[in-house]
Design an enzyme around this catalytic site. Sequence first.
Site, PDB file in Angstrom:
ATOM      1  N   ARG A  82       0.852  -1.345   0.069  1.00 58.82           N
ATOM      2  CA  ARG A  82       0.106  -0.134  -0.047  1.00 58.82           C
ATOM      3  C   ARG A  82       0.819   1.317   0.033  1.00 58.82           C
ATOM      4  NH1 ARG A  82      -4.457   0.283   4.676  1.00 58.82           N
ATOM      5  NH2 ARG A  82      -2.764   0.873   5.775  1.00 58.82           N
ATOM      6  N   LYS A 184      -2.832   7.015   1.558  1.00 59.19           N
ATOM      7  CA  LYS A 184      -2.544   7.203   2.727  1.00 59.19           C
ATOM      8  C   LYS A 184      -1.207   8.356   3.301  1.00 59.19           C
ATOM      9  CE  LYS A 184      -2.524   4.480   7.070  1.00 59.19           C
ATOM     10  NZ  LYS A 184      -3.757   4.516   7.437  1.00 59.19           N
ATOM     11  N   GLU A 220     -16.169   6.603   3.881  1.00 58.81           N
ATOM     12  CA  GLU A 220     -15.474   6.253   5.259  1.00 58.81           C
ATOM     13  C   GLU A 220     -15.373   7.295   6.196  1.00 58.81           C
ATOM     14  OE1 GLU A 220     -11.335   5.386   5.153  1.00 58.81           O
ATOM     15  OE2 GLU A 220     -11.123   6.444   3.129  1.00 58.81           O
TER      16      GLU A 220
HETATM   17  C1  PLP Z   1      -4.773   3.779   7.728  1.00 59.40           C
HETATM   18  C2  PLP Z   1      -6.470   4.160   7.377  1.00 59.40           C
HETATM   19  C3  PLP Z   1      -7.587   3.466   7.296  1.00 59.40           C
HETATM   20  C4  PLP Z   1      -7.591   1.938   8.130  1.00 59.40           C
HETATM   21  O1  PLP Z   1      -6.581   0.997   7.298  1.00 59.40           O
HETATM   22  P1  PLP Z   1      -5.978  -0.282   8.239  1.00 59.40           P
HETATM   23  O2  PLP Z   1      -4.889  -0.703   7.200  1.00 59.40           O
HETATM   24  O3  PLP Z   1      -7.066  -1.314   8.247  1.00 59.40           O
HETATM   25  O4  PLP Z   1      -5.240   0.294   9.199  1.00 59.40           O
HETATM   26  C5  PLP Z   1      -8.817   3.699   6.998  1.00 59.40           C
HETATM   27  N1  PLP Z   1      -8.965   4.764   6.468  1.00 59.40           N
HETATM   28  C6  PLP Z   1      -8.076   5.913   6.038  1.00 59.40           C
HETATM   29  C7  PLP Z   1      -8.269   7.077   5.698  1.00 59.40           C
HETATM   30  C8  PLP Z   1      -6.933   5.366   6.797  1.00 59.40           C
HETATM   31  O5  PLP Z   1      -5.710   6.478   6.631  1.00 59.40           O
END
Ligand code: PLP
Length: 341
Positions: A82, A184, A220
């Site tokens: 990722r 991210k 989300e």
């Molecule tokens: C990190 C993150 C998540 C959760 O991802 P995980 O891999 O399950 O920790 C969800 N939404 C956003 C915007 C994130 O930055």
Amino acid sequence: MSAPEMDWPNIGFQYRETPVRFVSDYIDGKWDEGRFSTDSNVVINESAGVLQYAQTCFEGLKAYRTEKGEIVCFRPDLNASRMAESAKRLCMPVFPEDRFVEAVKAVVAANEEFVPPYGSGATLYVRPVMFATSPVLGVKPAVNYQFRIFVSPVGPYFKGGARPVSLMVSDFDRAAPRGTGHVKAGLNYAMSLFAIEHAHALGFNENMYLDAATRTHVEETGGANFIFVTKDGALVTPKSSTILPSITRRSLLYVAEHILGMKVEEREIPFEDVKEFVEAGLCGTAAVISPVGKITYDGGVIEIPSGMEKMGPVLQKLYDTLTGIQMGRIEGPEGWVVRIK
Ligand SMILES: *Cc1c(COP(=O)(O)O)cnc(C)c1O
């Protein structure tokens, strides 16, 4: 404070400096060998790409002790891939995925005494981060970068069990309509700070963001994906190219389908359909699952039937199974739990 003196259940979720971090620099078109460093500060030029145009991305995962006392982490290969995707979208060089996983293991092992004991609820949070170090003034990608992994012990996300959270449907967008929501990166978080402060001021725990393009579909929250349970017991989650692909969510979907024999569906979720769900949760590395109790929007309040008291039974089962796998109490799929020591 040295590790043995820590009051593990009460340390909270905050940065605590640990002795050793991994640092590698990208200079002259390649990543160097990397090194351990005891220096937690970074000195960069005032015009560094990260400071001017926010060229930076990060990851987050946890290391912890299992029931048997081993130190492990959970699916670090998915964090590596990722981060590679995030880096590409920000015109940054990819740190090789196999080296990423090796460096995660090495930093955790080097800070071993800060891995909290099994059963304390605390874990060692691992933060890989990459940023542009060389100066830019015109808008363009920088030339040099640094990749760093530091660790910080964090307390249990919920003390005394998960209490359902209360959300508001945000008037703001979490990320641009297309193209950046799956990255991210600090830039998406910077843009969400105003919205989260606004929600907190109104008494809500978090925002529910709808898709920025049409504002009709569930996306989300600021830092976690949604999962929902239907009346007939299926697990449903939003399908969208503009949300962050959560590793916890992918793991929960797999557990639901292949271990618990549930029906699983990834599909667009119109906000209108949310009132039909019997359980709702947020999922991410930090809390695994946080139950959602209420969602307030322009036209009223949706009260999720499982209520504001505790997690509903289906999400609780999913939570127990996934954390059971992570902690070594339940045998999980090959390669999920990676041993460090
Ligand atoms: C990190 C993150 C998540 C959760 O991802 P995980 O891999 O399950 O920790 C969800 N939404 C956003 C915007 C994130 O930055």
